[in-house]
Scaffold this motif. Structure first.
Motif, PDB file in Angstrom:
ATOM      1  N   VAL A  39      38.324  46.086  41.348  1.00  0.00           N
ATOM      2  CA  VAL A  39      38.203  47.301  40.556  1.00  0.00           C
ATOM      3  C   VAL A  39      39.301  48.260  41.003  1.00  0.00           C
ATOM      4  O   VAL A  39      39.680  48.277  42.188  1.00  0.00           O
ATOM      5  N   ARG A  40      39.856  49.003  40.080  1.00  0.00           N
ATOM      6  CA  ARG A  40      40.941  49.926  40.434  1.00  0.00           C
ATOM      7  C   ARG A  40      40.397  51.075  41.274  1.00  0.00           C
ATOM      8  O   ARG A  40      39.273  51.559  41.060  1.00  0.00           O
ATOM      9  N   CYS A  41      41.190  51.481  42.243  1.00  0.00           N
ATOM     10  CA  CYS A  41      40.820  52.622  43.077  1.00  0.00           C
ATOM     11  C   CYS A  41      40.547  53.839  42.193  1.00  0.00           C
ATOM     12  O   CYS A  41      41.300  54.130  41.267  1.00  0.00           O
ATOM     13  N   GLY A  42      39.462  54.510  42.458  1.00  0.00           N
ATOM     14  CA  GLY A  42      39.063  55.653  41.661  1.00  0.00           C
ATOM     15  C   GLY A  42      38.042  55.309  40.593  1.00  0.00           C
ATOM     16  O   GLY A  42      37.440  56.199  39.996  1.00  0.00           O
ATOM     17  N   LYS A  43      37.866  53.997  40.337  1.00  0.00           N
ATOM     18  CA  LYS A  43      36.891  53.568  39.333  1.00  0.00           C
ATOM     19  C   LYS A  43      35.728  52.799  39.968  1.00  0.00           C
ATOM     20  O   LYS A  43      34.971  52.131  39.270  1.00  0.00           O
ATOM     21  N   GLU A  44      35.584  52.924  41.271  1.00  0.00           N
ATOM     22  CA  GLU A  44      34.576  52.130  41.975  1.00  0.00           C
ATOM     23  C   GLU A  44      33.174  52.320  41.410  1.00  0.00           C
ATOM     24  O   GLU A  44      32.370  51.375  41.376  1.00  0.00           O
ATOM     25  N   ASN A  45      32.871  53.521  40.966  1.00  0.00           N
ATOM     26  CA  ASN A  45      31.517  53.816  40.508  1.00  0.00           C
ATOM     27  C   ASN A  45      31.387  53.818  38.990  1.00  0.00           C
ATOM     28  O   ASN A  45      30.325  54.135  38.451  1.00  0.00           O
ATOM     29  N   ALA A  46      32.458  53.441  38.309  1.00  0.00           N
ATOM     30  CA  ALA A  46      32.433  53.420  36.848  1.00  0.00           C
ATOM     31  C   ALA A  46      31.645  52.214  36.343  1.00  0.00           C
ATOM     32  O   ALA A  46      31.634  51.149  36.968  1.00  0.00           O
ATOM     33  N   ASP A  47      30.983  52.399  35.212  1.00  0.00           N
ATOM     34  CA  ASP A  47      30.219  51.320  34.588  1.00  0.00           C
ATOM     35  C   ASP A  47      31.168  50.516  33.692  1.00  0.00           C
ATOM     36  O   ASP A  47      31.292  50.780  32.492  1.00  0.00           O
ATOM     37  N   LEU A  48      31.842  49.534  34.287  1.00  0.00           N
ATOM     38  CA  LEU A  48      32.863  48.768  33.584  1.00  0.00           C
ATOM     39  C   LEU A  48      32.367  47.360  33.286  1.00  0.00           C
ATOM     40  O   LEU A  48      31.656  46.755  34.106  1.00  0.00           O
ATOM     41  N   PRO A  49      32.748  46.795  32.149  1.00  0.00           N
ATOM     42  CA  PRO A  49      32.394  45.398  31.866  1.00  0.00           C
ATOM     43  C   PRO A  49      33.207  44.453  32.739  1.00  0.00           C
ATOM     44  O   PRO A  49      34.243  44.835  33.300  1.00  0.00           O
ATOM     45  N   PHE A  50      32.761  43.201  32.820  1.00  0.00           N
ATOM     46  CA  PHE A  50      33.439  42.198  33.636  1.00  0.00           C
ATOM     47  C   PHE A  50      34.395  41.364  32.783  1.00  0.00           C
ATOM     48  O   PHE A  50      34.104  41.027  31.634  1.00  0.00           O
ATOM     49  N   LEU A  51      35.517  41.003  33.395  1.00  0.00           N
ATOM     50  CA  LEU A  51      36.421  39.976  32.875  1.00  0.00           C
ATOM     51  C   LEU A  51      36.536  38.895  33.938  1.00  0.00           C
ATOM     52  O   LEU A  51      36.897  39.186  35.090  1.00  0.00           O
ATOM     53  N   VAL A  52      36.224  37.654  33.572  1.00  0.00           N
ATOM     54  CA  VAL A  52      36.260  36.527  34.497  1.00  0.00           C
ATOM     55  C   VAL A  52      37.517  35.711  34.238  1.00  0.00           C
ATOM     56  O   VAL A  52      37.803  35.342  33.092  1.00  0.00           O
ATOM     57  N   TYR A  53      38.246  35.425  35.301  1.00  0.00           N
ATOM     58  CA  TYR A  53      39.496  34.660  35.186  1.00  0.00           C
ATOM     59  C   TYR A  53      39.271  33.215  35.608  1.00  0.00           C
ATOM     60  O   TYR A  53      38.737  32.947  36.695  1.00  0.00           O
ATOM     61  N   PHE A  54      39.669  32.299  34.719  1.00  0.00           N
ATOM     62  CA  PHE A  54      39.622  30.869  35.015  1.00  0.00           C
ATOM     63  C   PHE A  54      41.047  30.375  35.284  1.00  0.00           C
ATOM     64  O   PHE A  54      41.896  30.362  34.390  1.00  0.00           O
ATOM     65  N   GLN A  55      41.262  29.950  36.505  1.00  0.00           N
ATOM     66  CA  GLN A  55      42.566  29.507  36.994  1.00  0.00           C
ATOM     67  C   GLN A  55      42.971  28.184  36.356  1.00  0.00           C
ATOM     68  O   GLN A  55      42.141  27.375  35.967  1.00  0.00           O
ATOM     69  N   GLY A  56      44.285  27.944  36.295  1.00  0.00           N
ATOM     70  CA  GLY A  56      44.782  26.639  35.879  1.00  0.00           C
ATOM     71  C   GLY A  56      44.488  25.578  36.918  1.00  0.00           C
ATOM     72  O   GLY A  56      44.103  25.866  38.048  1.00  0.00           O
ATOM     73  N   GLY A  57      44.703  24.332  36.530  1.00  0.00           N
ATOM     74  CA  GLY A  57      44.395  23.234  37.450  1.00  0.00           C
ATOM     75  C   GLY A  57      44.335  21.911  36.706  1.00  0.00           C
ATOM     76  O   GLY A  57      45.195  21.648  35.882  1.00  0.00           O
ATOM     77  N   PRO A  58      43.288  21.118  37.001  1.00  0.00           N
ATOM     78  CA  PRO A  58      42.129  21.426  37.845  1.00  0.00           C
ATOM     79  C   PRO A  58      42.457  21.360  39.328  1.00  0.00           C
ATOM     80  O   PRO A  58      43.468  20.788  39.719  1.00  0.00           O
ATOM     81  N   GLY A  59      41.606  21.975  40.122  1.00  0.00           N
ATOM     82  CA  GLY A  59      41.721  21.833  41.558  1.00  0.00           C
ATOM     83  C   GLY A  59      42.475  22.925  42.273  1.00  0.00           C
ATOM     84  O   GLY A  59      42.853  22.754  43.435  1.00  0.00           O
ATOM     85  N   PHE A  60      42.664  24.095  41.610  1.00  0.00           N
ATOM     86  CA  PHE A  60      43.364  25.202  42.249  1.00  0.00           C
ATOM     87  C   PHE A  60      42.453  26.419  42.319  1.00  0.00           C
ATOM     88  O   PHE A  60      41.745  26.736  41.358  1.00  0.00           O
ATOM     89  N   ALA A  61      42.483  27.097  43.452  1.00  0.00           N
ATOM     90  CA  ALA A  61      41.699  28.308  43.624  1.00  0.00           C
ATOM     91  C   ALA A  61      42.280  29.431  42.777  1.00  0.00           C
ATOM     92  O   ALA A  61      43.443  29.398  42.368  1.00  0.00           O
ATOM     93  N   ALA A  62      41.459  30.432  42.516  1.00  0.00           N
ATOM     94  CA  ALA A  62      41.961  31.619  41.833  1.00  0.00           C
ATOM     95  C   ALA A  62      43.051  32.276  42.670  1.00  0.00           C
ATOM     96  O   ALA A  62      43.085  32.135  43.894  1.00  0.00           O
ATOM     97  N   GLN A  63      43.935  32.988  42.002  1.00  0.00           N
ATOM     98  CA  GLN A  63      45.030  33.642  42.714  1.00  0.00           C
ATOM     99  C   GLN A  63      44.483  34.629  43.733  1.00  0.00           C
ATOM    100  O   GLN A  63      43.403  35.190  43.569  1.00  0.00           O
ATOM    101  N   ARG A  64      45.229  34.819  44.791  1.00  0.00           N
ATOM    102  CA  ARG A  64      44.889  35.815  45.802  1.00  0.00           C
ATOM    103  C   ARG A  64      45.669  37.088  45.457  1.00  0.00           C
ATOM    104  O   ARG A  64      46.890  37.126  45.553  1.00  0.00           O
ATOM    105  N   PRO A  65      44.973  38.132  45.006  1.00  0.00           N
ATOM    106  CA  PRO A  65      45.665  39.315  44.482  1.00  0.00           C
ATOM    107  C   PRO A  65      46.370  40.103  45.577  1.00  0.00           C
ATOM    108  O   PRO A  65      45.883  40.213  46.706  1.00  0.00           O
ATOM    109  N   MET A  66      47.511  40.666  45.192  1.00  0.00           N
ATOM    110  CA  MET A  66      48.273  41.510  46.112  1.00  0.00           C
ATOM    111  C   MET A  66      48.049  42.995  45.834  1.00  0.00           C
ATOM    112  O   MET A  66      48.273  43.834  46.688  1.00  0.00           O
TER     113      MET A  66
END
Length: 429
Positions: A39-66
């Motif tokens: 969640v973006r800083c400053g929006k921690e308490n906001a009532d936001l919907p979820f977006l789920v990311y499905f990584q390419g592969g098969p067999g690869f973990a989701a990206q590690r965000p920077m």
């Protein structure tokens, strides 16, 4: 496990769940499932919907965000992002020869048969029941992740508000043989493009292949480098920046010493890092199975290759690189695949794979879907993607030659923004 980390402009929460290995047996064996929530800083308490990311592969973990960048930056404008480590990857009961060492080949094959898109989607719905039980969520699938999206739309559309796909619309009913016939043609063209851009690349490849054949050098991993392994570098030709990486590596492949020509130690290290078969064995073990519905793959890429003899190495003809193909010999030559050889053969012979898509359900789909189709994609045949798109009611697509397969990695903020606009009727396709 629940902990919080602070990234550049982003707050990240870790979630660890236990889900059934076989969702038809909810009281049976369990596996770990890891999800990272952003969640973006400053929006921690906001009532936001979820977006789920499905990584390419098969067999690869989701990206590690920077931090707050790329497609994640666009998504965090209006969502909480969930990065799902698909079962068998990352922190979700990762699969490798060590984790499977206590099982017989038959037990390994049975266990691995539960790690395709259908069970990845069942995992996601299980998590939605914990994090968003009363509200459908949005999903985004890249490459193989798009296969997961189509499975989700087929069997659990009630869980979805919107869906997005980048570089990953699968054929709904074609078998693996048909997929690889198209893929070999694409890879052949990528070879031509590569040699047009780098006219001396062919001489570098042929010289290196001759050296490998004569001297059988070893890689930094201790494995013997073979010409077949060298050809696997072609998987990089389908990525933006990949051809350059391959060429610059070939430039440094051989080293002149007082003892004669040797394989450059730099090449011996970098070569292994450009291939994922040792670090991500699930990719090799289940790759062909992602196309199987009621039939065996029977090592499709290996068999179909005989229809394209130009890919067979001969010292008297130019060496061609291959692409995203899995071959049985890889389970002899790659150290981390050898212990899974017998299980891989069993999976290649497995015929009773369940259906991955429901064409009737897709034909009456009510979930808004937008997809980016890359016309020059080496990994996903454009014509097959367009044929599937025509069968999914309401699917809107953006057909473009601007990007290679990894477009979302290279320009994700723009790609996702355009798809969101397309999905919401703000942009004509």
């Amino acid at each position: 496990m629940h902990s919080t980390q602070k990234l550049a402009g982003v707050i990240a929460h870790k979630h660890q769940f236990q889900v059934p290995l076989d969702h038809s047996q909810p009281n049976g064996a369990k596996i770990d499932l890891f999800v990272r929530e952003l969640v973006r800083c400053g929006k921690e308490n906001a009532d936001l919907p979820f977006l789920v990311y499905f990584q390419g592969g098969p067999g690869f973990a989701a990206q590690r965000p920077m931090g707050d960048s790329g497609w994640i930056k666009r998504a965090l404008d209006e969502y909480r992002v969930l990065l799902l480590d698909q079962r068998g990857t990352g922190l979700s009961s990762p699969i490798n020869y060590q984790s499977l060492a206590g099982l017989s080949p038959n037990e390994q094959a049975e266990y691995l048969s539960h790690f395709r898109a259908d069970n990845i989607v069942r995992d996601a719905e299980w998590v939605r029941g914990k994090l968003s039980p009363d509200t459908p969520w949005t999903i985004l699938g890249q490459s193989f992740g798009g296969f997961c999206v189509l499975n989700y739309l087929s069997f659990a559309p009630q869980g979805l508000k919107e869906a997005y796909i980048t570089g990953g619309i699968p054929p709904l009913s074609l078998n693996a043989d048909a997929v690889y016939r198209a893929t070999y043609k694409r890879v052949r063209q990528k070879n031509r493009d590569f040699h047009q851009r780098f006219p001396d690349a062919q001489a570098l490849l042929d010289k290196l292949a001759a050296h490998i054949t004569q001297h059988k050098p070893r890689l930094a991993s201790g494995e013997t480098l073979t010409v077949e392994m060298l050809q696997l570098l072609g998987i990089q030709l389908g990525m933006e920046g990949g051809p350059e990486a391959v060429y610059y590596l070939l430039e440094q492949a051989l080293l002149q010493t007082t003892q004669g020509t040797v394989l450059n130690p730099f090449f011996a290290v970098q070569f292994s890092q450009m291939l994922d078969y040792n670090s991500n064995p699930l990719f090799a073990v289940l790759h062909e199975a992602i196309y199987c519905q009621g039939q065996a793959s029977d090592w499709a890429a290996h068999r179909v290759r005989n229809d394209y003899p130009e890919f067979h190495y001969d010292a008297d003809k130019p060496l061609l690189l291959t692409g995203e193909m899995i071959y049985p010999w890889m389970f002899e030559q790659f150290a981390s695949l050898r212990p899974l050889r017998d299980a891989a053969h069993l999976l290649a012979a497995k015929q009773d794979w369940p259906a991955l898509y429901d064409e009737q359900q897709l034909g009456q789909n009510q979930v808004p879907v937008a997809a980016a189709i890359y016309s020059e994609d080496m990994f996903v045949e454009m014509e097959y993607s367009l044929a599937t798109a025509a069968k999914v009611k309401g699917l809107r697509y953006w057909l473009t030659s601007e990007y290679e397969h990894n477009g979302i990695r290279m320009d994700g903020e723009r790609v996702l923004d355009r798809l969101i606009a397309l999905n919401r009727g703000k942009l004509l396709r």
